[in-house]
Motif scaffolding. Structure first.
Motif, PDB file in Angstrom:
ATOM      1  N   VAL A   5       0.943  -1.313   0.113  1.00 40.64           N
ATOM      2  CA  VAL A   5      -0.023  -0.067   0.096  1.00 40.64           C
ATOM      3  C   VAL A   5       0.847   1.197   0.068  1.00 40.64           C
ATOM      4  O   VAL A   5       0.486   2.226  -0.638  1.00 40.64           O
ATOM      5  CB  VAL A   5      -1.060  -0.004   1.174  1.00 40.64           C
ATOM      6  N   VAL A  19       1.965   2.100  -3.612  1.00 38.21           N
ATOM      7  CA  VAL A  19       0.914   2.597  -4.292  1.00 38.21           C
ATOM      8  C   VAL A  19       0.853   4.087  -4.009  1.00 38.21           C
ATOM      9  O   VAL A  19       0.704   5.085  -4.692  1.00 38.21           O
ATOM     10  CB  VAL A  19      -0.283   2.008  -4.164  1.00 38.21           C
ATOM     11  N   LEU A  20       0.875   4.417  -2.527  1.00 37.30           N
ATOM     12  CA  LEU A  20       0.575   5.635  -2.191  1.00 37.30           C
ATOM     13  C   LEU A  20       1.779   6.434  -2.363  1.00 37.30           C
ATOM     14  O   LEU A  20       1.335   7.904  -2.855  1.00 37.30           O
ATOM     15  CB  LEU A  20       0.525   5.591  -0.597  1.00 37.30           C
ATOM     16  N   VAL A  52      -6.623   8.567   1.532  1.00 39.61           N
ATOM     17  CA  VAL A  52      -7.379   7.624   0.892  1.00 39.61           C
ATOM     18  C   VAL A  52      -8.542   7.591   1.338  1.00 39.61           C
ATOM     19  O   VAL A  52      -8.776   7.281   2.483  1.00 39.61           O
ATOM     20  CB  VAL A  52      -6.625   6.164   1.524  1.00 39.61           C
ATOM     21  N   LEU A  88      -7.397   8.178  -4.414  1.00 38.71           N
ATOM     22  CA  LEU A  88      -6.103   8.825  -3.533  1.00 38.71           C
ATOM     23  C   LEU A  88      -6.021  10.298  -3.990  1.00 38.71           C
ATOM     24  O   LEU A  88      -5.690  10.495  -5.035  1.00 38.71           O
ATOM     25  CB  LEU A  88      -5.037   8.163  -4.118  1.00 38.71           C
ATOM     26  N   ALA A  92      -7.441   4.134  -7.762  1.00 33.71           N
ATOM     27  CA  ALA A  92      -6.534   3.078  -7.875  1.00 33.71           C
ATOM     28  C   ALA A  92      -7.671   1.873  -7.455  1.00 33.71           C
ATOM     29  O   ALA A  92      -8.324   1.802  -6.474  1.00 33.71           O
ATOM     30  CB  ALA A  92      -5.702   2.923  -6.479  1.00 33.71           C
ATOM     31  N   MET A 101      -4.676  -2.034  -4.643  1.00 31.83           N
ATOM     32  CA  MET A 101      -4.026  -1.600  -3.463  1.00 31.83           C
ATOM     33  C   MET A 101      -3.865  -3.077  -2.597  1.00 31.83           C
ATOM     34  O   MET A 101      -2.884  -2.814  -1.699  1.00 31.83           O
ATOM     35  CB  MET A 101      -5.495  -1.072  -2.467  1.00 31.83           C
ATOM     36  N   ARG A 140     -11.616   0.358   2.914  1.00 27.29           N
ATOM     37  CA  ARG A 140     -10.920   0.917   1.712  1.00 27.29           C
ATOM     38  C   ARG A 140     -11.074  -0.114   0.793  1.00 27.29           C
ATOM     39  O   ARG A 140     -11.398  -0.083  -0.596  1.00 27.29           O
ATOM     40  CB  ARG A 140      -9.887   1.505   2.040  1.00 27.29           C
TER      41      ARG A 140
END
Length: 555
Positions: free
Chosen positions: A54, A57-58, A137, A150, A169, A174, A199
């Protein structure tokens, strides 16, 4: 004693059984704790892996959104912004859409058909996006595939919000790490915000959770207490991690029944083994108790038998003492009687002999042959009775005469006896053979009586032979005793009819044929018996006799 032993044995086996089950309980508790710790560690590691994915991705979303924000603050044209949005979208397959939600309500680029980031959606996202420099998020967009916004706020130098850069996303992106995870247990992964709303979620047996219906049961993970939660009636073990910079929490939950399935199987096997050991202990206890009972019964029976035997021995000893006393009294009485008989008989015999001697001159002077014959008969019978009385007294003395045993040269003794017999009757032709080197252990005087009686009988019963044969030799041992034999070729007798031959006054021939008192062989039997041996005979009428006697082999 037996009850105490059985009680101790029972306590020992109960203690062993208790130890077995205590060991089982301890092992089961320890094994369960280890299993739960292993599951918890695995889920913690899985939550850490999800967190790393995660975060990646963030970071990508933050980098893209900041690039777009910087271009917007620099006043770049909308064409340049659209080109950059398209370029970043092509370069990052983790995002489904990229957009700038402008403060005036417009959306760059213009929403295409099917786009999720519409002006209305952007307005809602701008309200949810928290101010600051970190990505927010936000809850997934409703409708269609699960898309997680995001959002990064973009402000000018004065702090006025110009826009919100948004990257959509997919939930699958995620939780992309879960595509490579191989889990046999029923496992759930929930990515939730600090506000408690989900989420993204994933189930090992269903895959990605794509609708709100699938999210609802997982809400229990947010209220997990003590690392445990219940989902649709099943107990789950929950491990959680918090991502404070993104306001997220990661929950990994494994079904307790699945996680403990191997443990339960091992515990069942161990339970069966403990039960088997317990049954075995019980069987061994019962066997030992039965053996002890049987042994105790045998011991009691043996004790009773020993007591009875002791009582019987005491009764027998008492009877033996009584019989011995009776026999001793009988021997004393017999001795007294024998002495009395000998005394009372010898006195008249002496008188008879004396009167016969007194009558002899008168009878000799007469010419009456009949009177002389009668006187001779009187004197002969008196002499025979005197001899018989003497032998009876000698036979009685043998039963109480003490032995003075030592080594005796029987060959020399037999030769001496035969020499005296030959000297008394020198006209006889007798071939006497004595085996040299014959020795025995016994009373010399008594053994001489044995040889005098046996050799004397052989000499007497061969008197009708012109050329007689007498032998004394050793025979093969019998039952560990030395065996000696006196043989002759005299008159002999039928040994099958010779019952009681060794009893006093038992004769196989009349006194008119061969003189004698009839106590010689009885004397031999008593002397040999006193030495611990025995006497027997083999004979045939007209072919002689063989008299055997045995003596113990002693040093």
């Amino acid at each position: 004693m037996g009850q105490r032993w059985r009680r101790v044995l029972r306590i020992v086996f109960l203690a062993l059984g208790l130890l077995v089950w205590l060991a089982f309980a301890e092992d089961a508790s320890h094994e369960r704790a280890l299993t739960l710790a292993a599951v918890s560690q695995r889920d913690t590691n899985l939550a850490t892996a999800v967190e790393h994915y995660v975060v990646r991705v963030l970071r990508t979303a933050r980098a893209v959104n900041r690039l777009l924000g910087d271009m917007l603050v620099q006043g770049r044209s909308e064409a340049e912004l659209r080109w950059m949005l398209a370029d970043r979208l092509r370069a990052n397959d983790a995002f489904q859409e990229l957009a700038l939600c402008l403060a005036d309500g417009r959306v760059l680029p213009s929403p295409a058909s099917g786009a999720r980031l519409t002006p209305a959606t952007c307005a809602a996202l701008m309200l949810l996006t928290a101010p600051g420099q970190e990505i927010s998020v936000l809850p997934p967009l409703a409708g269609g595939a699960q898309q997680v916004p995001l959002a990064l706020p973009i402000s000018d130098a004065q702090g006025r919000r110009l826009a919100v850069a948004v990257a959509l996303a997919p939930a699958e992106a995620m939780l992309g790490i879960m595509r490579s995870a191989v889990l046999r247990d029923d496992t759930a992964v929930l990515l939730a915000g600090t506000d408690g709303s989900p989420r993204a979620a994933w189930r090992s047996r269903a895959g990605l959770v794509s609708d709100t219906t699938g999210f609802a049961p997982l809400a229990a993970l947010e209220q997990a207490s003590g690392g445990e939660a219940s989902i649709l009636g099943r107990d789950y073990l929950v491990s959680s991690r918090t991502m404070p910079q993104a306001n997220l929490r990661i929950h990994v939950a494994s079904a307790a029944a699945d996680a403990l399935q191997a443990f339960h199987a091992r515990r069942a096997r161990l339970l069966a083994l403990c039960a088997l050991v317990t049954v075995g202990l019980a069987a061994v206890y019962r066997l030992l108790a039965r053996m002890h009972g049987e042994g105790l019964a045998r011991a009691q029976a043996l004790s009773r038998a020993q007591a009875e035997l002791q009582a019987l021995n005491e009764r027998l000893d008492q009877q033996v003492r009584e019989r011995t006393a009776q026999l001793e009294q009988a021997y004393r009485d017999l001795e007294t009687f024998s002495y009395s008989v000998a005394h009372d008989v010898r006195a008249p015999l002496a008188s008879i002999s004396g009167f016969a001697d007194a009558l002899e001159p008168a009878v000799a002077a007469s010419a009456n042959e009949k009177h002389r014959h009668y006187l001779q008969r009187i004197r002969a019978n008196a002499a025979h009775l005197e001899q018989l009385t003497h032998h009876l007294l000698e036979l009685g003395r043998l039963t109480r005469a003490p032995l003075a045993p030592r080594k005796v040269d029987l060959s020399a003794m037999a030769a001496d006896v035969l020499a005296r017999l030959r000297e008394a009757d020198p006209s006889r032709r007798v071939d006497a053979q004595v085996e040299p080197g014959l020795t025995a252990h016994g009373d010399p005087a008594l053994l001489r009586q044995v040889l005098e009686n046996l050799l004397g009988n052989a000499w007497k019963f061969t008197s009708r032979r012109e050329a007689a044969s007498i032998a004394f030799r050793r025979e093969p041992q019998e039952q560990g005793q030395a065996v000696f034999m006196v043989s002759d070729d005299g008159e002999g007798f039928d040994s099958e009819q010779a019952h009681g031959l060794f009893q006093p006054f038992r004769r196989m021939h009349g006194s008119d044929e061969f003189p004698g008192s009839g106590v010689g062989l009885a004397t031999v039997q008593r002397i040999v018996a006193l030495h611990g041996g025995r006497v027997w005979c083999r004979a045939q009428e007209g072919a002689g006799a063989r008299l055997y006697f045995s003596l113990p082999n002693r040093a």
